[in-house]
Scaffold this motif. Sequence first.
Motif, PDB file in Angstrom:
ATOM      1  N   SER A  35      12.224   3.111   5.771  1.00 22.23           N
ATOM      2  CA  SER A  35      13.150   3.315   4.656  1.00 22.23           C
ATOM      3  C   SER A  35      12.516   2.903   3.333  1.00 22.23           C
ATOM      4  O   SER A  35      12.718   3.557   2.303  1.00 22.23           O
ATOM      5  CB  SER A  35      14.438   2.503   4.888  1.00 22.23           C
ATOM      6  OG  SER A  35      15.132   2.976   6.017  1.00 22.23           O
ATOM      7  N   TYR A  36      11.738   1.818   3.375  1.00 24.98           N
ATOM      8  CA  TYR A  36      11.056   1.363   2.173  1.00 24.98           C
ATOM      9  C   TYR A  36      10.084   2.433   1.671  1.00 24.98           C
ATOM     10  O   TYR A  36      10.003   2.709   0.468  1.00 24.98           O
ATOM     11  CB  TYR A  36      10.315   0.070   2.477  1.00 24.98           C
ATOM     12  CG  TYR A  36       9.667  -0.589   1.278  1.00 24.98           C
ATOM     13  CD1 TYR A  36      10.355  -1.535   0.536  1.00 24.98           C
ATOM     14  CD2 TYR A  36       8.368  -0.273   0.905  1.00 24.98           C
ATOM     15  CE1 TYR A  36       9.764  -2.148  -0.567  1.00 24.98           C
ATOM     16  CE2 TYR A  36       7.770  -0.883  -0.187  1.00 24.98           C
ATOM     17  CZ  TYR A  36       8.466  -1.814  -0.912  1.00 24.98           C
ATOM     18  OH  TYR A  36       7.875  -2.411  -1.997  1.00 24.98           O
ATOM     19  N   GLY A  37       9.336   3.029   2.601  1.00 25.04           N
ATOM     20  CA  GLY A  37       8.379   4.066   2.218  1.00 25.04           C
ATOM     21  C   GLY A  37       9.059   5.286   1.630  1.00 25.04           C
ATOM     22  O   GLY A  37       8.617   5.829   0.609  1.00 25.04           O
ATOM     23  N   LEU A  38      10.137   5.727   2.260  1.00 23.70           N
ATOM     24  CA  LEU A  38      10.868   6.888   1.752  1.00 23.70           C
ATOM     25  C   LEU A  38      11.490   6.591   0.391  1.00 23.70           C
ATOM     26  O   LEU A  38      11.514   7.457  -0.500  1.00 23.70           O
ATOM     27  CB  LEU A  38      11.953   7.288   2.752  1.00 23.70           C
ATOM     28  CG  LEU A  38      11.452   7.912   4.059  1.00 23.70           C
ATOM     29  CD1 LEU A  38      12.606   8.081   5.041  1.00 23.70           C
ATOM     30  CD2 LEU A  38      10.780   9.253   3.795  1.00 23.70           C
ATOM     31  N   ALA A  39      12.003   5.374   0.229  1.00 27.95           N
ATOM     32  CA  ALA A  39      12.585   5.006  -1.053  1.00 27.95           C
ATOM     33  C   ALA A  39      11.519   4.978  -2.146  1.00 27.95           C
ATOM     34  O   ALA A  39      11.760   5.401  -3.283  1.00 27.95           O
ATOM     35  CB  ALA A  39      13.260   3.642  -0.944  1.00 27.95           C
ATOM     36  N   MET A  40      10.324   4.511  -1.811  1.00 26.21           N
ATOM     37  CA  MET A  40       9.238   4.477  -2.793  1.00 26.21           C
ATOM     38  C   MET A  40       8.848   5.887  -3.208  1.00 26.21           C
ATOM     39  O   MET A  40       8.594   6.161  -4.390  1.00 26.21           O
ATOM     40  CB  MET A  40       8.029   3.744  -2.200  1.00 26.21           C
ATOM     41  CG  MET A  40       6.926   3.458  -3.207  1.00 26.21           C
ATOM     42  SD  MET A  40       7.454   2.323  -4.517  1.00 26.21           S
ATOM     43  CE  MET A  40       7.573   0.780  -3.605  1.00 26.21           C
TER      44      MET A  40
ATOM     45  N   ILE B 159       0.834  -1.203   0.000  1.00 27.86           N
ATOM     46  CA  ILE B 159       0.000   0.000   0.000  1.00 27.86           C
ATOM     47  C   ILE B 159       0.869   1.252   0.000  1.00 27.86           C
ATOM     48  O   ILE B 159       0.398   2.345  -0.314  1.00 27.86           O
ATOM     49  CB  ILE B 159      -0.957   0.000   1.219  1.00 27.86           C
ATOM     50  CG1 ILE B 159      -1.883  -1.214   1.136  1.00 27.86           C
ATOM     51  CG2 ILE B 159      -1.806   1.250   1.276  1.00 27.86           C
ATOM     52  CD1 ILE B 159      -2.895  -1.283   2.254  1.00 27.86           C
ATOM     53  N   LEU B 160       2.159   1.103   0.334  1.00 31.74           N
ATOM     54  CA  LEU B 160       3.046   2.262   0.298  1.00 31.74           C
ATOM     55  C   LEU B 160       3.292   2.749  -1.128  1.00 31.74           C
ATOM     56  O   LEU B 160       3.790   3.860  -1.320  1.00 31.74           O
ATOM     57  CB  LEU B 160       4.385   1.923   0.970  1.00 31.74           C
ATOM     58  CG  LEU B 160       4.339   1.784   2.485  1.00 31.74           C
ATOM     59  CD1 LEU B 160       5.677   1.290   3.014  1.00 31.74           C
ATOM     60  CD2 LEU B 160       3.960   3.101   3.141  1.00 31.74           C
ATOM     61  N   LEU B 161       2.943   1.953  -2.127  1.00 31.74           N
ATOM     62  CA  LEU B 161       3.085   2.418  -3.507  1.00 31.74           C
ATOM     63  C   LEU B 161       2.196   3.625  -3.777  1.00 31.74           C
ATOM     64  O   LEU B 161       2.701   4.664  -4.220  1.00 31.74           O
ATOM     65  CB  LEU B 161       2.787   1.288  -4.489  1.00 31.74           C
ATOM     66  CG  LEU B 161       2.849   1.654  -5.975  1.00 31.74           C
ATOM     67  CD1 LEU B 161       4.247   2.122  -6.363  1.00 31.74           C
ATOM     68  CD2 LEU B 161       2.435   0.469  -6.850  1.00 31.74           C
ATOM     69  N   PRO B 162       0.872   3.581  -3.511  1.00 34.53           N
ATOM     70  CA  PRO B 162       0.065   4.785  -3.731  1.00 34.53           C
ATOM     71  C   PRO B 162       0.401   5.915  -2.775  1.00 34.53           C
ATOM     72  O   PRO B 162       0.312   7.098  -3.152  1.00 34.53           O
ATOM     73  CB  PRO B 162      -1.377   4.302  -3.529  1.00 34.53           C
ATOM     74  CG  PRO B 162      -1.260   3.063  -2.707  1.00 34.53           C
ATOM     75  CD  PRO B 162       0.025   2.427  -3.143  1.00 34.53           C
ATOM     76  N   PHE B 163       0.798   5.603  -1.538  1.00 31.83           N
ATOM     77  CA  PHE B 163       1.166   6.678  -0.617  1.00 31.83           C
ATOM     78  C   PHE B 163       2.475   7.333  -1.038  1.00 31.83           C
ATOM     79  O   PHE B 163       2.610   8.555  -0.982  1.00 31.83           O
ATOM     80  CB  PHE B 163       1.270   6.145   0.817  1.00 31.83           C
ATOM     81  CG  PHE B 163      -0.065   5.945   1.477  1.00 31.83           C
ATOM     82  CD1 PHE B 163      -0.900   7.021   1.737  1.00 31.83           C
ATOM     83  CD2 PHE B 163      -0.500   4.677   1.823  1.00 31.83           C
ATOM     84  CE1 PHE B 163      -2.140   6.840   2.327  1.00 31.83           C
ATOM     85  CE2 PHE B 163      -1.737   4.490   2.412  1.00 31.83           C
ATOM     86  CZ  PHE B 163      -2.559   5.569   2.665  1.00 31.83           C
TER      87      PHE B 163
ATOM     88  N   ALA C 162      12.776  -6.213  -4.840  1.00 36.45           N
ATOM     89  CA  ALA C 162      11.319  -6.094  -4.837  1.00 36.45           C
ATOM     90  C   ALA C 162      10.898  -4.637  -4.995  1.00 36.45           C
ATOM     91  O   ALA C 162       9.935  -4.326  -5.706  1.00 36.45           O
ATOM     92  CB  ALA C 162      10.755  -6.665  -3.533  1.00 36.45           C
ATOM     93  N   PHE C 163      11.634  -3.752  -4.343  1.00 36.25           N
ATOM     94  CA  PHE C 163      11.331  -2.322  -4.431  1.00 36.25           C
ATOM     95  C   PHE C 163      11.411  -1.824  -5.869  1.00 36.25           C
ATOM     96  O   PHE C 163      10.522  -1.124  -6.362  1.00 36.25           O
ATOM     97  CB  PHE C 163      12.296  -1.551  -3.536  1.00 36.25           C
ATOM     98  CG  PHE C 163      12.463  -0.108  -3.913  1.00 36.25           C
ATOM     99  CD1 PHE C 163      11.465   0.804  -3.654  1.00 36.25           C
ATOM    100  CD2 PHE C 163      13.623   0.323  -4.540  1.00 36.25           C
ATOM    101  CE1 PHE C 163      11.610   2.130  -4.014  1.00 36.25           C
ATOM    102  CE2 PHE C 163      13.783   1.638  -4.899  1.00 36.25           C
ATOM    103  CZ  PHE C 163      12.771   2.553  -4.635  1.00 36.25           C
TER     104      PHE C 163
END
Length: 478
Positions: free
Chosen positions: A189-194, A156-160, A357-358
Amino acid sequence: MIQNYESFATWGAIIYFLILSVLLLIGNVIRRKIPLFKKSLLPTAVIAGLLGLVLKEVVFRPLSNGGTLPVDFVDKFNQFLNLVTYHTLALGFIAMGLKVNEKLEIKTNRSHAYYNGMVIVSTYLLQGVIGIGMTLLFAYTFMPAFKSGPGLATGILLPFGFGQGPGQANNFGIIYEAFDPNGFVGGQSYGLAMASMGFIWAAIGGVFYLNRVQKKRVTGEERAPQMTSIQEISAPDEIPVAESIDKLTVQIALIVTVYGLTLLTMFGLSRLVALNETTYRMLNSLIWGFNFIFGMVIALLAKKFFVYLRKVGWMTRQYPNNFMLNRIAGVVFDLMVVASITAINMEDLSQNNIWIAFLLISSVGGAITMFYLHHLTKRVYKQYPLEGFSAMYGTLTGTASTGIALLREVDPYYRTPAATDLVTGTTTAILFGLPILLLASYAPQGITQAIISLVILTILFAGFAGFLFKKHSLKKKA
């Protein structure tokens, strides 16, 4: 001369603004003088932001580590950039919300605002389906670590990350890390990278699309009017350009006052949800993350209030001026773009242990988002498909600032309703997008919840997309 750290801290904000200003000037020179960049339609602010990112990582960080600059120079610079990004987004939307009704070359009816919101939310839903679907696939193939509920929910972090920027991606990344018993390690970190990859897709992907379309369409610079009429600057019923107070000062005062009311409203809502710990944990970050939406709503209410005051005769002149409000919005959006790109933390990419995956999720998400909006916007925005795509794609991969940046390349004077569509769509998207916010907190609770969330997102996307494509068939008139 800066002689010690204390004096540097005092003058820090001025130094940071100086850096951003110089970057914008250099970016403008590159944009206008180097043929490759001139033909690419890459916005000046994006060029400046990329220069700033290189400057920060290649120059400032080594100097900071070597003792030439204060040790925390880069950290404080990033904090400043995040503040600029956060506040300028709201200020820009407030400026656009305060504009009085103006005559556009292309008009739309009021019901169009709901379609704008559905375009935004349907794209969020599609990105959510891609994100959770791919993480579910990875969990049962080569990424078994994703079998935890929070691991699956990071899809769900993709749309965010793409649509809401670093703030929301960071907030939900922290939430997923904190979920018990198995929080998602590296979720923040995953969210910020996305979010960082979203900027890349917004800039490079958006420019690629514009360049392809440019072969059949003229550019924004070619369609821009040659001069601005005096009526645009000062209408007969408006306050003078300069009397006891400058007209531009009044515009800035109106924007800042509305933003002050916005912050008070957000503070009040934050205190209200704090009465319940669970509600506070779920909604507080959302309240402060959507400052631009609250600001725009209050700006629209303020505009209605001004109309009422003029109707009853308590206010005899019109104070908001569209020309100056457009210019102020342009300034703050330019600052936002350069600051947001410069603020990207490259360590979030290099230190992420699930970078394969990211990269796959962000690449598939960016490509499908472009494909989907290409076909959808030429139906919903039949009279201005290029402008509609530019605003929506830039917003739904980067932030509203990149959406405005791409739009300004093809509609620099906002002659089409594309900018207004972005404002009204963001408002109505709050209502339509509520299920996504609820699922974002529900999905991390376990594998079953994540799968249920995927099914719900898929059904909602099919409903929204099906309605939009059927309602706006290419055979029907706009």
